[in-house]
Write a protein that holds these residues in place. Structure first.
Motif, short mmCIF file in Angstrom:
data_model
loop_
_atom_site.label_atom_id
_atom_site.label_comp_id
_atom_site.label_asym_id
_atom_site.label_seq_id
_atom_site.Cartn_x
_atom_site.Cartn_y
_atom_site.Cartn_z
N ASP A 20 0.84 -1.20 0.00
CA ASP A 20 0.00 0.00 0.00
C ASP A 20 0.87 1.24 0.00
O ASP A 20 1.34 1.70 1.05
CB ASP A 20 -0.92 -0.03 1.22
CG ASP A 20 -1.91 1.13 1.23
OD1 ASP A 20 -1.87 1.95 0.29
OD2 ASP A 20 -2.71 1.20 2.18
N ARG A 21 1.10 1.79 -1.18
CA ARG A 21 1.96 2.96 -1.30
C ARG A 21 1.28 4.25 -0.86
O ARG A 21 1.89 5.32 -0.87
CB ARG A 21 2.47 3.06 -2.74
CG ARG A 21 3.57 2.05 -3.03
CD ARG A 21 3.82 1.82 -4.50
NE ARG A 21 2.78 1.00 -5.11
CZ ARG A 21 1.91 1.43 -6.01
NH1 ARG A 21 1.93 2.69 -6.41
NH2 ARG A 21 1.02 0.61 -6.51
N SER A 22 -0.01 4.15 -0.46
CA SER A 22 -0.67 5.32 0.14
C SER A 22 -0.59 5.31 1.66
O SER A 22 -1.06 6.24 2.31
CB SER A 22 -2.15 5.35 -0.28
OG SER A 22 -2.87 4.27 0.28
N HIS A 23 0.03 4.28 2.21
CA HIS A 23 0.18 4.18 3.66
C HIS A 23 1.35 5.07 4.09
O HIS A 23 2.48 4.91 3.60
CB HIS A 23 0.46 2.74 4.08
CG HIS A 23 0.23 2.46 5.52
ND1 HIS A 23 0.89 3.12 6.53
CD2 HIS A 23 -0.62 1.58 6.14
CE1 HIS A 23 0.48 2.66 7.70
NE2 HIS A 23 -0.45 1.73 7.49
N LEU B 33 -5.48 1.38 1.78
CA LEU B 33 -5.35 2.53 0.90
C LEU B 33 -5.33 3.81 1.71
O LEU B 33 -6.05 4.77 1.43
CB LEU B 33 -6.46 2.53 -0.15
CG LEU B 33 -6.41 1.31 -1.10
CD1 LEU B 33 -7.45 1.46 -2.18
CD2 LEU B 33 -5.03 1.14 -1.72
N GLY B 34 -4.53 3.82 2.72
CA GLY B 34 -4.41 5.00 3.56
C GLY B 34 -3.66 4.70 4.83
O GLY B 34 -2.54 5.08 4.99
N GLN C 35 3.73 10.80 2.18
CA GLN C 35 2.60 11.34 1.43
C GLN C 35 2.71 12.87 1.35
O GLN C 35 3.15 13.51 2.31
CB GLN C 35 1.30 10.92 2.10
CG GLN C 35 1.15 9.43 2.33
CD GLN C 35 1.18 8.60 1.06
OE1 GLN C 35 0.61 9.02 0.05
NE2 GLN C 35 1.85 7.46 1.10
N PRO C 36 2.29 13.46 0.25
CA PRO C 36 1.73 12.83 -0.95
C PRO C 36 2.75 12.46 -2.02
O PRO C 36 2.42 11.83 -3.01
CB PRO C 36 0.79 13.91 -1.47
CG PRO C 36 1.49 15.18 -1.13
CD PRO C 36 2.18 14.94 0.19
N THR D 200 3.40 6.63 -7.46
CA THR D 200 2.10 7.31 -7.38
C THR D 200 1.02 6.62 -8.20
O THR D 200 -0.14 7.07 -8.19
CB THR D 200 2.25 8.76 -7.86
OG1 THR D 200 2.87 8.76 -9.15
CG2 THR D 200 3.11 9.56 -6.89
N CYS E 120 5.21 4.83 2.40
CA CYS E 120 5.66 5.87 1.48
C CYS E 120 5.20 7.22 2.02
O CYS E 120 4.04 7.36 2.39
CB CYS E 120 5.08 5.66 0.08
SG CYS E 120 5.54 4.10 -0.71
N ARG F 189 5.42 10.47 -2.04
CA ARG F 189 5.88 9.08 -2.06
C ARG F 189 7.33 8.98 -2.56
O ARG F 189 7.72 8.01 -3.22
CB ARG F 189 4.97 8.20 -2.90
CG ARG F 189 3.50 8.25 -2.47
CD ARG F 189 2.64 7.28 -3.25
NE ARG F 189 1.23 7.43 -2.88
CZ ARG F 189 0.24 6.72 -3.40
NH1 ARG F 189 0.50 5.80 -4.32
NH2 ARG F 189 -1.01 6.92 -3.03
#
Length: 563
Positions: free
Chosen positions: A15-18, A225-226, A24-25, A45, A22, A27
């Motif tokens: 999960d690269r939105s975690h 996703l977060g 944010q935003p 991204t 990574c 990454r």
């Protein structure tokens, strides 16, 4: 710790939105990855590569290795830095699980993904002067099974030869059982321990395991996703702990101006490991002990010169040649798909590999010392099992590259025209030489055995005598020269050699081995072009171990090889 080191997470996507994986935003801490299903690279991204409700495993692996540390939220990974994303190890997603069906991308695609990870987005090998250094330094593999793959072996060898540290989970088979890719030579195989530094109930163990790490329900990152966490268990959790530890050690050594090999990184982890508790029969299969990251980093900090690094491993090559073969003229002089095991004389450490489509099995990063070398038969499903296991010994000092050659009896040609294993005992089931070997040389030899028991497990007829028939296409005016021998080359048999016409009945020439090889020549007359059949029999009807033979073939001005 882990600054400047890139860990490739060979798994489902993470999960690269975690925010723990990574930053944010942007990454920026994560680097481009590769999707083995689409065979395409993707940016940090880009959308999640798979189904986030199903493909959760990679997020657990990534978090164990390098979830951002000291940032006041979620969890801490081993190589998670000091709270600043730039201080943590970089994460590279290599997606081999997931896809549209949630399955495995397949060995070919995964091998390509591993090579991509080593080279990085610029596509250049690390040894290329123009390489930008964008490839992975460490590959974590929290996956595997019991099968053997030559494709994956070659891909991981490529990584190791380019000084990439390869870590793999030992498996969750509860017992002493062999497992791949963790069982491949040079790969750091990781078993799992519980909070009491004992083997977990589920962990696989064995003499091929290198080290252990915690793997019993450890809190780490999860796909949402977060942001989310979960309890992650199995040797899948233990492997990335060691990958993170390797990143920390590698960063320290690089800061000291050193360029260690994967084996030397592993040795630092092993030398500083803590003992695993339990019965000796179990702990002996848990490697050097439970990894201790703090001790490993302290040791690495004190290593400031190349001479102070641990002694490097050895790179051993084992070749298995057909016992009857002539190395200079044989079309298939080695025995493909032979299984080879190395057993360290002092420690009992074991390494396993198979001969592939080339003549040797490569054992990269083997522990220095003396070894027993054992070669079994070729893969029974492909070539029939040899009844002639071989053993020798080899000395492999640190940093050396010894070559070991064994010779083994094998009957490689029991196949009918590419249709799979079949008794090639009649013209109707003859082995098509061009179909089996490709373009034939003007002069060559092939080597086999009189042995009808090597395919018994497939239901092919047992007993004897074994007769071998080879098909060869001849044009008008072609002169065929044949020689065949067993006793003359050290075997126990006596070869009867015959040439059968295209009608599959008429014998146009024959000879029997005496004190010299059997030999004959035949010129194809007008209107006689077609497929001829070279028939070999053991003259007294004997067969089995020791009854190997060599056949020499020549055409026109090229005589059959002299042996």
């Amino acid at each position: 710790m882990g600054t400047g080191v890139t860990i490739g997470v060979v798994d489902s996507d993470f999960d690269r939105s975690h925010p723990d994986l990574c930053d944010q935003p942007s990454r920026s801490r994560c680097v481009s990855g590769y999707n083995a299903f689409t065979l395409r690279a993707y940016a940090p991204t880009d959308p999640f590569q798979g189904n986030p409700g199903r493909d959760t495993h990679g997020s657990g692996s990534a978090g164990m290795a390098a979830a951002l540390s000291n940032n006041g939220q979620f969890v801490a990974g081993v190589a998670g830095g000091d709270g600043n994303p730039a201080s943590a190890a970089r994460l590279m997603p290599i997606t081999i699980f997931g896809g549209s069906s949630g399955g495995y991308a397949g060995d070919f695609n995964v091998a390509q993904a591993i090579v991509w990870a080593v080279n990085g987005p610029d596509g250049l090998p690390p040894t290329d002067p123009g390489d930008s250094g964008d490839g992975a330094d460490i590959l974590n593999n929290s996956w595997g099974g019991g099968g053997y793959s030559h494709l994956l072996k070659d891909a991981f060898d490529y990584a190791l030869l380019n000084r990439v540290v390869v870590v793999a989970s030992a498996g969750n088979d509860y017992r002493d059982a062999y497992h791949l890719p963790s069982g491949l030579p040079g790969v750091i195989a990781v078993a799992a321990t519980n909070p009491h530094d004992e083997k977990t109930d589920f962990s696989t163990y064995g003499p091929w395991v290198d080290i252990s790490a915690p793997g019993d329900d450890v809190l780490t990152t999860y796909v949402n996703l977060g942001s989310k966490t979960w309890l992650f268990g199995g040797t899948s959790a233990a492997g990335p702990v060691v990958a993170g530890a390797a990143a920390a050690v590698l960063q320290v050594l690089r800061d000291n101006g050193l360029s260690p090999t994967p084996y030397q990184v592993m040795r630092i982890l092993q030398m500083t490991a803590d003992p695993v508790a339990g019965p000796p029969a179990v702990t002996a299969g848990m490697g050097a002990g439970r990894v201790n990251v703090a001790k490993a980093v302290r040791l690495a900090k004190g290593i400031t010169t190349p001479a102070a690094l641990p002694a490097d491993g050895s790179n051993i090559t084992v070749g298995v040649l057909n016992k009857a073969a002539d190395a200079g003229t044989d079309m298939l002089g080695f025995v493909p798909f032979s299984s080879v095991t190395l057993v360290h004389a002092a420690t009992g450490k074991q390494y396993h590999a198979q001969i592939g489509v080339g003549p040797g099995a490569l054992f990269l990063g083997s522990e220095p010392g003396n070894y027993r070398v054992l070669a079994g038969g070729p893969s029974q499903l492909l070539l029939g099992g040899s009844e002639d296991p071989q053993e020798t010994v080899v000395a492999a000092p640190a940093g050396s590259s010894p070559l070991v050659i064994l010779r083994q009896q094998a009957d490689l040609y029991e196949t009918a025209g590419g249709s799979g294993p079949a008794r090639n005992e009649t013209p109707g089931t003859a082995t098509d030489l061009a179909g089996f070997l490709g373009t034939l040389l003007p002069s060559f030899t092939l080597s086999a055995a009189f042995d009808s028991n090597n395919f018994a497990h497939l239901g092919l007829p047992e007993g004897g005598p074994d007769v071998d028939v080879y098909a060869i296409s001849l044009a008008e005016g072609t002169t065929l020269h044949l020689r065949a021998a067993s006793t003359y080359i050290g075997g126990q048999g006596k070869v009867k050699l015959s040439l059968v016409a295209p009608d599959q009945i008429t014998v146009v020439a024959s000879d029997t081995e005496t004190a010299v090889p059997a030999s004959l020549s035949f010129t194809v007359g007008t209107g006689q072009a077609g497929t001829y059949y070279v028939k070999l029999e053991e003259a007294s009807g004997e067969q089995g171990l020791g009854y190997f033979y060599r056949l020499g073939v020549g055409t026109n001005a090229s005589p059959a090889p002299d042996f």
